[in-house]
Write a protein that holds these residues in place. Structure first.
Motif, PDB file in Angstrom:
ATOM      1  N   GLU A 271       0.835  -1.209   0.000  1.00 43.27           N
ATOM      2  CA  GLU A 271       0.000   0.000   0.000  1.00 43.27           C
ATOM      3  C   GLU A 271       0.870   1.259   0.000  1.00 43.27           C
ATOM      4  O   GLU A 271       0.577   2.226  -0.715  1.00 43.27           O
ATOM      5  CB  GLU A 271      -0.900  -0.007   1.242  1.00 43.27           C
ATOM      6  N   LEU A 272       1.930   1.251   0.791  1.00 48.04           N
ATOM      7  CA  LEU A 272       2.803   2.423   0.867  1.00 48.04           C
ATOM      8  C   LEU A 272       3.563   2.647  -0.429  1.00 48.04           C
ATOM      9  O   LEU A 272       3.824   3.794  -0.817  1.00 48.04           O
ATOM     10  CB  LEU A 272       3.776   2.261   2.039  1.00 48.04           C
ATOM     11  N   ARG A 273       3.927   1.554  -1.100  1.00 43.00           N
ATOM     12  CA  ARG A 273       4.604   1.713  -2.399  1.00 43.00           C
ATOM     13  C   ARG A 273       3.688   2.382  -3.415  1.00 43.00           C
ATOM     14  O   ARG A 273       4.136   3.171  -4.251  1.00 43.00           O
ATOM     15  CB  ARG A 273       5.075   0.353  -2.917  1.00 43.00           C
ATOM     16  N   ARG A 274       2.398   2.064  -3.334  1.00 41.02           N
ATOM     17  CA  ARG A 274       1.446   2.641  -4.290  1.00 41.02           C
ATOM     18  C   ARG A 274       1.115   4.091  -3.952  1.00 41.02           C
ATOM     19  O   ARG A 274       1.009   4.933  -4.843  1.00 41.02           O
ATOM     20  CB  ARG A 274       0.158   1.804  -4.316  1.00 41.02           C
ATOM     21  N   SER A 275       0.958   4.385  -2.664  1.00 42.05           N
ATOM     22  CA  SER A 275       0.449   5.697  -2.277  1.00 42.05           C
ATOM     23  C   SER A 275       1.518   6.652  -1.765  1.00 42.05           C
ATOM     24  O   SER A 275       1.272   7.863  -1.654  1.00 42.05           O
ATOM     25  CB  SER A 275      -0.624   5.524  -1.190  1.00 42.05           C
ATOM     26  N   GLY A 276       2.704   6.114  -1.462  1.00 34.60           N
ATOM     27  CA  GLY A 276       3.741   6.936  -0.856  1.00 34.60           C
ATOM     28  C   GLY A 276       3.671   6.865   0.657  1.00 34.60           C
ATOM     29  O   GLY A 276       2.578   6.717   1.237  1.00 34.60           O
ATOM     30  N   ALA A 277       4.812   6.993   1.311  1.00 29.94           N
ATOM     31  CA  ALA A 277       4.872   6.848   2.765  1.00 29.94           C
ATOM     32  C   ALA A 277       5.411   8.102   3.411  1.00 29.94           C
ATOM     33  O   ALA A 277       6.322   8.755   2.884  1.00 29.94           O
ATOM     34  CB  ALA A 277       5.760   5.652   3.125  1.00 29.94           C
ATOM     35  N   THR A 278       4.849   8.420   4.564  1.00 27.61           N
ATOM     36  CA  THR A 278       5.389   9.522   5.357  1.00 27.61           C
ATOM     37  C   THR A 278       6.640   9.036   6.088  1.00 27.61           C
ATOM     38  O   THR A 278       6.917   7.823   6.165  1.00 27.61           O
ATOM     39  CB  THR A 278       4.363  10.003   6.383  1.00 27.61           C
ATOM     40  N   GLU A 279       7.383   9.976   6.654  1.00 30.80           N
ATOM     41  CA  GLU A 279       8.575   9.599   7.409  1.00 30.80           C
ATOM     42  C   GLU A 279       8.200   8.714   8.593  1.00 30.80           C
ATOM     43  O   GLU A 279       8.887   7.729   8.893  1.00 30.80           O
ATOM     44  CB  GLU A 279       9.296  10.862   7.907  1.00 30.80           C
ATOM     45  N   THR A 284       8.009   3.260  11.187  1.00 33.82           N
ATOM     46  CA  THR A 284       7.221   2.144  11.721  1.00 33.82           C
ATOM     47  C   THR A 284       7.479   0.874  10.940  1.00 33.82           C
ATOM     48  O   THR A 284       7.694  -0.205  11.522  1.00 33.82           O
ATOM     49  CB  THR A 284       5.719   2.480  11.684  1.00 33.82           C
ATOM     50  N   LEU A 285       7.471   0.983   9.624  1.00 33.38           N
ATOM     51  CA  LEU A 285       7.717  -0.186   8.777  1.00 33.38           C
ATOM     52  C   LEU A 285       9.103  -0.757   9.042  1.00 33.38           C
ATOM     53  O   LEU A 285       9.280  -1.979   9.181  1.00 33.38           O
ATOM     54  CB  LEU A 285       7.574   0.202   7.308  1.00 33.38           C
ATOM     55  N   GLY A 286      10.104   0.101   9.128  1.00 34.72           N
ATOM     56  CA  GLY A 286      11.467  -0.369   9.371  1.00 34.72           C
ATOM     57  C   GLY A 286      11.630  -0.998  10.740  1.00 34.72           C
ATOM     58  O   GLY A 286      12.317  -2.023  10.887  1.00 34.72           O
ATOM     59  N   THR A 287      10.999  -0.406  11.749  1.00 35.40           N
ATOM     60  CA  THR A 287      11.092  -0.947  13.103  1.00 35.40           C
ATOM     61  C   THR A 287      10.472  -2.339  13.193  1.00 35.40           C
ATOM     62  O   THR A 287      11.058  -3.263  13.768  1.00 35.40           O
ATOM     63  CB  THR A 287      10.391  -0.007  14.096  1.00 35.40           C
ATOM     64  N   GLU A 327       3.424 -10.208  17.317  1.00 31.45           N
ATOM     65  CA  GLU A 327       2.346 -10.329  16.328  1.00 31.45           C
ATOM     66  C   GLU A 327       1.212  -9.344  16.618  1.00 31.45           C
ATOM     67  O   GLU A 327       0.697  -8.694  15.709  1.00 31.45           O
ATOM     68  CB  GLU A 327       1.804 -11.758  16.325  1.00 31.45           C
ATOM     69  N   GLY A 328       0.837  -9.243  17.888  1.00 32.17           N
ATOM     70  CA  GLY A 328      -0.204  -8.280  18.242  1.00 32.17           C
ATOM     71  C   GLY A 328       0.273  -6.845  18.126  1.00 32.17           C
ATOM     72  O   GLY A 328      -0.468  -5.969  17.651  1.00 32.17           O
ATOM     73  N   ASP A 329       1.522  -6.594  18.543  1.00 35.62           N
ATOM     74  CA  ASP A 329       2.078  -5.239  18.439  1.00 35.62           C
ATOM     75  C   ASP A 329       2.132  -4.785  16.981  1.00 35.62           C
ATOM     76  O   ASP A 329       1.907  -3.603  16.675  1.00 35.62           O
ATOM     77  CB  ASP A 329       3.489  -5.199  19.035  1.00 35.62           C
ATOM     78  N   LEU A 330       2.439  -5.716  16.075  1.00 33.25           N
ATOM     79  CA  LEU A 330       2.503  -5.387  14.648  1.00 33.25           C
ATOM     80  C   LEU A 330       1.151  -4.875  14.157  1.00 33.25           C
ATOM     81  O   LEU A 330       1.069  -3.850  13.466  1.00 33.25           O
ATOM     82  CB  LEU A 330       2.943  -6.620  13.852  1.00 33.25           C
ATOM     83  N   VAL A 331       0.083  -5.597  14.511  1.00 33.88           N
ATOM     84  CA  VAL A 331      -1.257  -5.187  14.069  1.00 33.88           C
ATOM     85  C   VAL A 331      -1.597  -3.800  14.602  1.00 33.88           C
ATOM     86  O   VAL A 331      -2.086  -2.930  13.866  1.00 33.88           O
ATOM     87  CB  VAL A 331      -2.317  -6.211  14.519  1.00 33.88           C
ATOM     88  N   GLU A 332      -1.333  -3.579  15.870  1.00 36.24           N
ATOM     89  CA  GLU A 332      -1.658  -2.282  16.476  1.00 36.24           C
ATOM     90  C   GLU A 332      -0.830  -1.156  15.858  1.00 36.24           C
ATOM     91  O   GLU A 332      -1.337  -0.056  15.623  1.00 36.24           O
ATOM     92  CB  GLU A 332      -1.418  -2.335  17.987  1.00 36.24           C
ATOM     93  N   ALA A 333       0.439  -1.442  15.558  1.00 40.55           N
ATOM     94  CA  ALA A 333       1.295  -0.418  14.959  1.00 40.55           C
ATOM     95  C   ALA A 333       0.832  -0.064  13.551  1.00 40.55           C
ATOM     96  O   ALA A 333       0.792   1.112  13.169  1.00 40.55           O
ATOM     97  CB  ALA A 333       2.748  -0.900  14.940  1.00 40.55           C
ATOM     98  N   VAL A 334       0.480  -1.062  12.762  1.00 39.52           N
ATOM     99  CA  VAL A 334      -0.008  -0.810  11.404  1.00 39.52           C
ATOM    100  C   VAL A 334      -1.330  -0.061  11.450  1.00 39.52           C
ATOM    101  O   VAL A 334      -1.558   0.898  10.691  1.00 39.52           O
ATOM    102  CB  VAL A 334      -0.145  -2.129  10.620  1.00 39.52           C
ATOM    103  N   ARG A 335      -2.228  -0.476  12.330  1.00 38.90           N
ATOM    104  CA  ARG A 335      -3.527   0.196  12.439  1.00 38.90           C
ATOM    105  C   ARG A 335      -3.344   1.671  12.781  1.00 38.90           C
ATOM    106  O   ARG A 335      -4.015   2.550  12.213  1.00 38.90           O
ATOM    107  CB  ARG A 335      -4.373  -0.484  13.523  1.00 38.90           C
ATOM    108  N   ALA A 336      -2.420   1.955  13.709  1.00 40.05           N
ATOM    109  CA  ALA A 336      -2.220   3.333  14.125  1.00 40.05           C
ATOM    110  C   ALA A 336      -1.543   4.173  13.047  1.00 40.05           C
ATOM    111  O   ALA A 336      -1.787   5.385  12.950  1.00 40.05           O
ATOM    112  CB  ALA A 336      -1.386   3.371  15.410  1.00 40.05           C
ATOM    113  N   ALA A 337      -0.699   3.525  12.227  1.00 38.30           N
ATOM    114  CA  ALA A 337       0.088   4.288  11.252  1.00 38.30           C
ATOM    115  C   ALA A 337      -0.579   4.425   9.888  1.00 38.30           C
ATOM    116  O   ALA A 337      -0.242   5.338   9.125  1.00 38.30           O
ATOM    117  CB  ALA A 337       1.460   3.629  11.079  1.00 38.30           C
TER     118      ALA A 337
END
Length: 385
Positions: A271-279, A284-287, A327-337
């Motif tokens: 999704e980020l590749r298609r729409s562009g990502a903020t810093e 978040t993705l890298g972490t 696994e749970g932290d990943l979902v919450e981080a993606v949802r928030a970002a």
């Protein structure tokens, strides 16, 4: 940035070739619309036809001897295959439990008759197992076994009791049951034995349990004076606890303990590749990716220990504890970002995947032993308790 199941460390040419072969196969399956990537598909994605195709590829029963339908390959080779399946969100629930821990358990403890009866079907992806461990009112206290196995003079057994949270029992062919064959509940780890039980038995009742997502992956399994023959005993009478502890190293250390939600991370990266990502989104993705690499390295170390015939119980518990929390932290981080509202209906596949991921979060730190229990295992193993 790569968020697939590629290696953070150098792989041998043979392992790289195997990984490429598996990825090619999975991309072909995706192109043919054989499956739709989903989170937690190792538990909920029950597809017997897909499991059989993996068996035809030689990617099940990989570490079993050829004499039992296996392929004499290493645990690390099996690791490569399983992490690619998980990262792609493939529907592998049908064979997962059988291939992951029942196959090595039967190989280590079974009679020749049991090995010939069960292992070829597991390797072919046509014979599926459930695990009969957890019991009502026992939580994660595995030693609180009240299911009884009453011996008879002819060597047969009568089984009575209830198992609960039994993944896939309504679809599995057989179960490995932990029951109390001697003593009473106060004896804890002693007096326990394992049994191989066919779930088509007329005196075994399977009741599906519906979870918050509306699906019924878990079950309650009730044994009503179920009589089984002498051939049902797996391993030695009274050695069930020791046998189970060895099997749990396979259950708790695999890549499914941190890759269940990797399909969501990969979908978000797309999704980020298609729409562009903020810093902030890139951070978040890298972490999350870096955390996944670290957990992968830990899981690989356990695979190496198992390959060497050792018992990495403490390391396996650490992988499961840290991985299931991640696994749970990943979902919450993606949802928030992300900028997407999770929805279980609609035309946006990423929104649907995000919604499904959120509903699976409560199970991550419960199945395979709660994180609190696992931390106790780690503490004892390190001499802290």
């Amino acid at each position: 940035m790569t968020t697939g199941a590629g290696s953070p460390v150098a792989e041998s040419p043979e392992l790289h070739a195997l990984r490429t072969e598996v990825r090619t196969f999975l991309n072909e399956q995706l192109a043919a619309l054989t499956f739709v990537p989903a989170v937690d598909n190792w538990m909920s994605g029950f597809d017997p036809e897909f499991s059989a195709r993996l068996g035809q590829q030689g990617w099940l029963g990989m570490t079993l001897p050829a004499a039992y339908g296996g392929h004499d390959r290493s645990p690390v080779e099996r690791f490569v295959v399983t992490e690619e399946l998980l990262a792609h969100g493939a529907p592998v629930a049908a064979h997962w439990i059988a291939d992951r821990q029942m196959a090595p358990g039967i190989l280590a403890n079974g009679t020749e008759e049991q090995k010939q009866r069960y292992l070829p079907g597991i390797a072919a992806g046509t014979l599926f197992f459930a695990i009969g461990m957890s019991e009502p009112e026992a939580g994660s206290d595995l030693a609180a076994v009240r299911t009884r196995a009453l011996p008879h003079d002819d060597g047969s057994w009568t089984l009575n009791g209830t198992k609960v949270w039994t993944t896939g029992a309504h679809l599995a062919h057989a179960m490995v049951l932990l029951a109390r064959s001697d003593g009473d509940a106060g004896d804890r780890q002693t007096g326990l034995s394992q049994f191989l039980v066919d779930l088509s038995h007329p005196d075994i009742e399977v009741r599906p349990l519906r979870s918050i997502d509306g699906e019924a992956h878990f079950n309650e399994v009730i044994f009503h004076d179920a009589r089984v023959g002498p051939e049902a005993l797996l391993g030695r009478r009274g050695e069930g606890w020791t046998q189970v502890m060895r099997e749990l190293a396979f259950e708790r250390s695999g890549p499914e303990r941190y890759l269940s939600t990797m399909p969501l991370l990969r979908a978000w990266a797309a999704e980020l590749r298609r729409s562009g990502a903020t810093e902030e989104q890139r951070i978040t993705l890298g972490t999350l990716t870096a955390q996944a690499w670290a957990l992968r390295r830990m899981s690989l170390s356990v695979a190496a220990e198992l390959a060497g015939g050792r018992r990495p119980d403490v390391r396996a518990a650490m992988v499961k504890d840290l991985g299931s929390a991640f696994e749970g932290d990943l979902v919450e981080a993606v949802r928030a970002a992300c900028a997407t509202d999770p929805r279980r209906t609609g035309d946006d596949p990423f929104a649907r995947m995000l919604a499904d991921s959120m509903l699976h979060i409560p199970a991550f730190t419960l199945r395979g032993g709660t994180n609190e229990i696992l931390r106790g295992i780690v503490a004892r193993g390190m001499g802290l308790r």
